[in-house]
Design an enzyme around this catalytic site. Structure first.
Site, PDB file in Angstrom:
ATOM      1  N   HIS A 272       0.815  -1.217   0.000  1.00 14.03           N
ATOM      2  CA  HIS A 272       0.000   0.000   0.000  1.00 14.03           C
ATOM      3  C   HIS A 272       0.849   1.267   0.000  1.00 14.03           C
ATOM      4  CE1 HIS A 272      -3.293  -2.755   0.842  1.00 14.03           C
ATOM      5  NE2 HIS A 272      -4.115  -1.782   0.572  1.00 14.03           N
ATOM      6  N   SER A 294      -7.364   0.123  -2.406  1.00 19.05           N
ATOM      7  CA  SER A 294      -6.729  -0.517  -1.261  1.00 19.05           C
ATOM      8  C   SER A 294      -7.507  -1.762  -0.880  1.00 19.05           C
ATOM      9  CB  SER A 294      -6.689   0.445  -0.066  1.00 19.05           C
ATOM     10  OG  SER A 294      -7.890   0.397   0.683  1.00 19.05           O
ATOM     11  N   ASP A 295      -6.874  -2.668  -0.150  1.00 14.55           N
ATOM     12  CA  ASP A 295      -7.633  -3.733   0.489  1.00 14.55           C
ATOM     13  C   ASP A 295      -8.214  -3.174   1.787  1.00 14.55           C
ATOM     14  OD1 ASP A 295      -8.759  -6.207   1.017  1.00 14.55           O
ATOM     15  OD2 ASP A 295      -6.963  -7.319   0.514  1.00 14.55           O
ATOM     16  N   TYR A 296      -9.010  -3.963   2.438  1.00 17.95           N
ATOM     17  CA  TYR A 296      -9.775  -3.546   3.616  1.00 17.95           C
ATOM     18  C   TYR A 296      -8.840  -3.012   4.705  1.00 17.95           C
ATOM     19  CZ  TYR A 296     -13.852  -4.009   6.759  1.00 17.95           C
ATOM     20  OH  TYR A 296     -14.916  -3.783   7.605  1.00 17.95           O
ATOM     21  N   GLY A 298      -6.287  -1.360   4.379  1.00 26.59           N
ATOM     22  CA  GLY A 298      -4.890  -1.499   3.993  1.00 26.59           C
ATOM     23  C   GLY A 298      -4.089  -0.223   4.170  1.00 26.59           C
TER      24      GLY A 298
END
Length: 752
Positions: A272, A294-296, A298
């Site tokens: 990230h 982004s991921d959760y 992240g």
């Protein structure tokens, strides 16, 4: 403003922009005119936006579960009106998304439509096999069609965007998320990544049944150290280029509109915050222009990673690295306005991300008709169609891998099987059949193995059922009933494996054995002397050495989806001849990990004759079942493997042909596999790599000549500059029905 008035306003704006663009240059091609219109609209909106509205477009909150289904969070409607939200995670339903879209378009200052995203991984309401299982089919068209069906259903429920496909190469079955991908081969993963992107996105994103795809998780998430989710990935640049990046490149080339950053770090830099790989490789080298989400949480997690001291610094690092959308953390929208105004972040960085988000909304047609994905009638008509269930059944049975079939115990005769004992904790569990990440799937839609078998057998066949044990725990109180039923049976079918959420995010295992007392249950039933068929449900390779040594037949079913019971019955009773192949190696035990087909040799390759070689003293170094392994109810013979030229110049392709013959008594599918080895190179190369495959159908006695083309890219590897390099020298070609059952030939590459 009413919905029709809004649509008219949007159309007038687009029409005027297009006319202006056309006036600038005579005879501009249609695509160029559309690009001009898109750019003009995006720049016009960007010029009108406040800083808070810009950052709002980069903010993605999650939904919550309300009384009628997924909804926006409390206070979300006011945030939409204020322009603080650009997209939502986990909110769907045609009627509800239409109401939220109406607020965004008609009640916010700029009227910019929302994006609704969800994890549509292996089906939306019609649930297909989990991706690792689908990949075992080696059927590219069927997998693409499964994604197309998922897109049709999901878009009918108001969704614009899926967080799939997961294209991480995974070689550690301890890692719970191996279930979501295509296994250990970069080549197979690349082919299927492109197929799934095509399936989700269709031919034109502006169509109302196309779903924006997301290749995830960029990059090397499948290399998580120790098989522990979210862990670091300590890999070389060459391994990154040769193994982990290719599926993402294939997805990008297929037009993937989005990619998601991975939780892991690479070379000390969390993804990230990894501008070298996001803006450098993905956008710079490859020229990809989609959304990077982004991921959760992240972005927030850059703080515990230790590369950001607070929320604001985390947001700056992520945005500067090229992460466009902050999922759930609320950092961009809450913390970055002050940073930008204090000159701690160049607003041009914000603008670049906003442009990408607005372009995606334009390309989905949302500025033309914000409500195109929110139609109640379409939702009712498109969900769970009979033909979709039929497709799910087809993919499920194509995905099943016959691991062992001693004495040709299978297929069973549906009319003369006598008494069948159906035993095991997963014989009648509807929820487990769906696997994890089942989107809007419902357990009540699923057909269990017990139901499928009872429906399939003839009137003279008795079907007895006992659960025997749970998936987990040490309760053996059901053993006696199971053994008693087995004694009454002519054949025993045992349905065992993992619970659906044991192969999933944050569900890593230190053992690959059957959970609980399931192996003890199998042993107790086996002791009756009755023939036993084991049917496995799992999202990762399991170490099943005892089963392999003692049972005549083992069928790998994965988590097959809503048509599980019908598909399993099709295979067990011979209506479908199994042809699934393993997309990942099955180890003998967890201590062999990592074990995969395209490993490299050492200076002392394994040898039974030599002591000081790379092997174990307690088990063979070979896998229990190799990559590409899978049996059939018929047999196939390979012969006459040849190349079109024994010598080719660097950069020239080679055509390889092999003859495959069905020498058995049944019609069946065969997955013809092609492997390649660069025998001597300037750097060490894998012992063999998958470089082609073809699933074909042959009648008994039928013979077919299959051709593959090996391109320069297939022969090469990445040099220090990230370029594909083909070196002169000898190459060996292997063809067969498994990575460890092949015939071989070769050719030489010579300098130009």
């Amino acid at each position: 403003m009413s919905a029709p008035a809004t649509r008219m306003k949007m159309r007038r704006l687009r029409s005027g922009i297009a006319a202006f663009a056309m006036a600038l240059a005579v005879a501009i091609p249609a695509a160029a005119a559309e690009d001009e219109a898109e750019s003009a609209l995006v720049e016009s909106l960007l010029a009108k936006m406040t800083l808070e509205e810009k950052l709002g477009q980069l903010n993605q909150p999650r939904g919550r579960w309300g009384q009628t289904g997924p909804q926006v969070q409390e206070g979300g409607e006011d945030q939409i009106r204020a322009g603080r939200i650009g997209s939502y995670l986990g909110v769907h339903g045609a009627d509800y998304t239409r109401r939220m879209q109406k607020i965004a378009v008609e009640e916010s200052r700029l009227g910019i439509p929302l994006l609704f995203a969800h994890d549509v991984i292996h089906g939306f309401r019609t649930i297909f096999p989990v991706p690792l299982g689908e990949s075992a089919s080696f059927d590219v068209d069927a997998i693409e069609n499964a994604a197309r069906i998922a897109a049709d259903e999901a878009t009918a429920a108001g969704l614009h965007w899926t967080y799939a496909p997961m294209v991480d190469v995974a070689r550690d079955p301890r890692w719970g998320r191996i279930v979501e991908g295509s296994g250990e081969s970069a080549y197979l993963g690349s082919v299927l990544a492109a197929a799934r992107v095509r399936g989700f996105q269709g031919g034109d994103l502006r169509a109302d049944d196309t779903l924006m795809a997301t290749a995830k998780h960029f990059v090397a998430y499948g290399a998580a150290e120790g098989g522990r989710d979210y862990n670091i990935a300590d890999i070389s640049e060459r391994t990154l280029r040769d193994v982990y990046l290719p599926p993402f490149k294939a997805a990008a080339d297929a037009g993937a509109a989005s990619m998601m950053a991975a939780f892991n770090e690479v070379d000390g830099v969390p993804m990230h915050a990894n501008g070298r790989l996001i803006d450098g490789v993905l956008r710079g080298e490859w020229g990809w222009d989609g959304i990077l989400v982004s991921d959760y949480t992240g972005v927030l997690e850059l703080i515990p990673h230790g590369v950001a001291g607070d929320r604001a610094e985390a947001g700056v690092r992520a945005l500067e690295a090229g992460v466009d959308i902050d999922m759930v953390s609320d950092i961009y929208v809450d913390d970055l306005p002050a940073v930008v105004r204090a000159d701690g972040l160049d607003e041009a960085r914000v603008d670049a991300a906003v442009r990408r988000v607005l372009r995606a909304k334009y390309r989905l047609g949302l500025f033309d008709d914000p409500y195109r994905y929110s139609d109640d009638a379409r939702e009712r008509e498109r969900i769970l169609r009979p033909e979709y269930r039929a497709a799910a059944r087809d993919v499920a049975r194509k995905s099943m891998v016959l691991l062992k079939n001693a004495g040709d115990l299978l297929p069973l005769d549906r009319d003369a099987a006598g008494t069948i004992a159906v035993i095991g904790p997963l014989a009648d569990d509807k929820r487990v059949m769906l696997g994890g990440w089942a989107a809007a799937g419902r357990a009540e839609d699923a057909v269990t193995p017990l139901e499928g078998i009872r429906e399939a057998v003839g009137p003279g066949v008795r079907v007895l059922h006992a659960r025997g044990a749970d998936v987990e725990g040490d309760d053996r109180s059901g053993f006696d009933e199971a053994v008693a039923l087995a004694r009454q049976a002519d054949v025993v079918l045992m349905f065992i494996g993992e619970h659906h959420d044991m192969s999933a995010e944050a569900h890593n295992r230190t053992t690959l054995d059957l959970p609980g007392v399931q192996q003890a249950l199998v042993q107790a039933v086996h002791a009756t002397g009755k023939p036993v068929v084991a049917v496995l449900f799992n999202g990762r390779p399991l170490s099943i050495g005892w089963l392999d040594a003692n049972l005549p037949s083992i069928l790998e079913a994965w988590f097959p989806g809503i048509e599980a019971g019908h598909a399993i019955a099709d295979v067990l009773f011979g209506d479908h001849n199994p042809a699934g192949r393993l997309p990942v190696t099955f180890p003998r035990n967890v201590g062999q990990i990592p074990i995969y087909h395209d490993h490299k040799n050492t200076g002392r390759p394994p040898s039974e004759q030599e002591k000081y070689t790379s092997k174990y003293i307690d088990v063979p170094w070979t896998p229990l079942y190799a990559f590409g392994h899978g049996l059939s109810y018929t047999r196939f013979d390979y012969g006459d493997l040849a190349v079109d030229s024994a010598r080719v110049a660097v950069g020239e392709p080679v055509t390889v042909a092999v003859t495959v013959t069905n020498v058995g008594k049944r019609a069946g599918d065969e997955v013809v596999q092609l492997y390649l080895r660069d025998d001597v190179a300037s750097v060490t190369r894998p012992v063999r790599e998958l470089r082609g495959f073809r699933r074909i159908h042959l009648q008994p006695g039928e013979r077919r000549r299959i051709e593959f083309v090996l391109t320069a890219e297939a022969m090469g590897f990445h040099d220090a500059g990230g370029r594909i390099k083909v070196e002169p020298g000898r190459f060996t070609v292997f063809a067969g029905g498994s990575s460890d059952d092949v015939i071989e030939t070769g050719f030489e590459v010579v300098p130009r």
